[in-house]
Design a protein around this motif. Structure first.
Motif, mmCIF file in Angstrom:
data_model
loop_
_atom_site.group_PDB
_atom_site.id
_atom_site.type_symbol
_atom_site.label_atom_id
_atom_site.label_comp_id
_atom_site.label_asym_id
_atom_site.label_seq_id
_atom_site.Cartn_x
_atom_site.Cartn_y
_atom_site.Cartn_z
ATOM 1 N N THR A 1 0.917 -1.257 -0.014
ATOM 2 C CA THR A 1 -0.121 0.067 -0.151
ATOM 3 C C THR A 1 0.996 1.274 0.009
ATOM 4 O O THR A 1 1.615 1.331 0.950
ATOM 5 N N HIS A 2 0.634 2.090 -0.879
ATOM 6 C CA HIS A 2 1.482 3.186 -1.059
ATOM 7 C C HIS A 2 0.950 4.306 -1.413
ATOM 8 O O HIS A 2 -0.277 4.346 -1.734
ATOM 9 N N THR A 3 1.642 5.617 -1.144
ATOM 10 C CA THR A 3 0.740 7.013 -1.356
ATOM 11 C C THR A 3 1.938 7.541 -2.423
ATOM 12 O O THR A 3 3.027 7.501 -2.126
ATOM 13 N N THR B 1 5.897 3.740 0.271
ATOM 14 C CA THR B 1 5.057 2.501 1.044
ATOM 15 C C THR B 1 4.677 2.966 2.293
ATOM 16 O O THR B 1 5.497 3.427 3.173
ATOM 17 N N VAL B 2 3.222 2.990 2.591
ATOM 18 C CA VAL B 2 2.672 3.472 3.629
ATOM 19 C C VAL B 2 3.162 2.980 5.001
ATOM 20 O O VAL B 2 3.694 3.610 5.896
ATOM 21 N N VAL C 1 -3.960 9.794 4.610
ATOM 22 C CA VAL C 1 -3.423 9.096 3.455
ATOM 23 C C VAL C 1 -4.919 8.785 2.875
ATOM 24 O O VAL C 1 -5.644 8.285 3.401
ATOM 25 N N THR C 2 -5.071 9.180 1.615
ATOM 26 C CA THR C 2 -6.319 8.553 0.827
ATOM 27 C C THR C 2 -5.917 7.563 -0.211
ATOM 28 O O THR C 2 -4.997 7.478 -0.743
ATOM 29 N N LEU C 3 -6.706 6.293 0.253
ATOM 30 C CA LEU C 3 -6.682 5.295 -0.449
ATOM 31 C C LEU C 3 -7.606 5.102 -1.628
ATOM 32 O O LEU C 3 -8.549 5.495 -1.876
ATOM 33 N N LYS C 4 -6.881 4.538 -2.880
ATOM 34 C CA LYS C 4 -7.681 4.278 -4.263
ATOM 35 C C LYS C 4 -7.133 2.968 -4.646
ATOM 36 O O LYS C 4 -6.207 2.633 -4.622
ATOM 37 N N GLN C 5 -8.314 2.379 -4.964
ATOM 38 C CA GLN C 5 -8.096 1.030 -5.673
ATOM 39 C C GLN C 5 -7.409 1.125 -7.104
ATOM 40 O O GLN C 5 -7.939 1.984 -7.778
#
Length: 100
Positions: free
Chosen positions: A5-7, A59-60, A71-75
């Motif tokens: 999971t990364h930003t 990488t979060v 952090v905003t997550l998007k698929q």
């Protein structure tokens, strides 16, 4: 399970504090992305993504607690890269924020 999971942040906002000499770069396909792995433990703490070559995908799980507010997550569907690129608007993630 790989914790990837990364930003994405603007390149101008990313600063690697130490260890650059201990990174190994891996590229494939279009050779646009630069995947950087630690030569000691193998983790990819950040990379320069194909979707945002002007940014860094961090990488979060490698960010020190308290370093970022949110952090905003998007698929993102890597198997259908082009369609996902268009649908998510991810290209804007590496642009510096404007105004306040």
């Amino acid at each position: 399970m790989k914790r990837n999971t990364h930003t994405i942040v603007p390149g101008s906002a990313f600063k690697l504090l130490a260890g650059e000499d201990n990174l190994s770069c891996y590229q494939f396909g279009t050779n646009t992305a630069r995947h950087l792995f630690c030569k000691t433990c193998g983790i990819c703490s950040y990379y320069v993504p194909r979707s945002n070559p002007d940014g860094a995908a961090v990488t979060v799980h490698c960010i020190d607690p308290g370093t970022v507010a949110s952090v905003t997550l998007k698929q993102y569907d890597g198997q259908n890269w082009e369609a996902s690129y268009q649908a998510t608007g991810i290209q804007a993630a590496s642009k510096p924020a404007t105004g306040s």
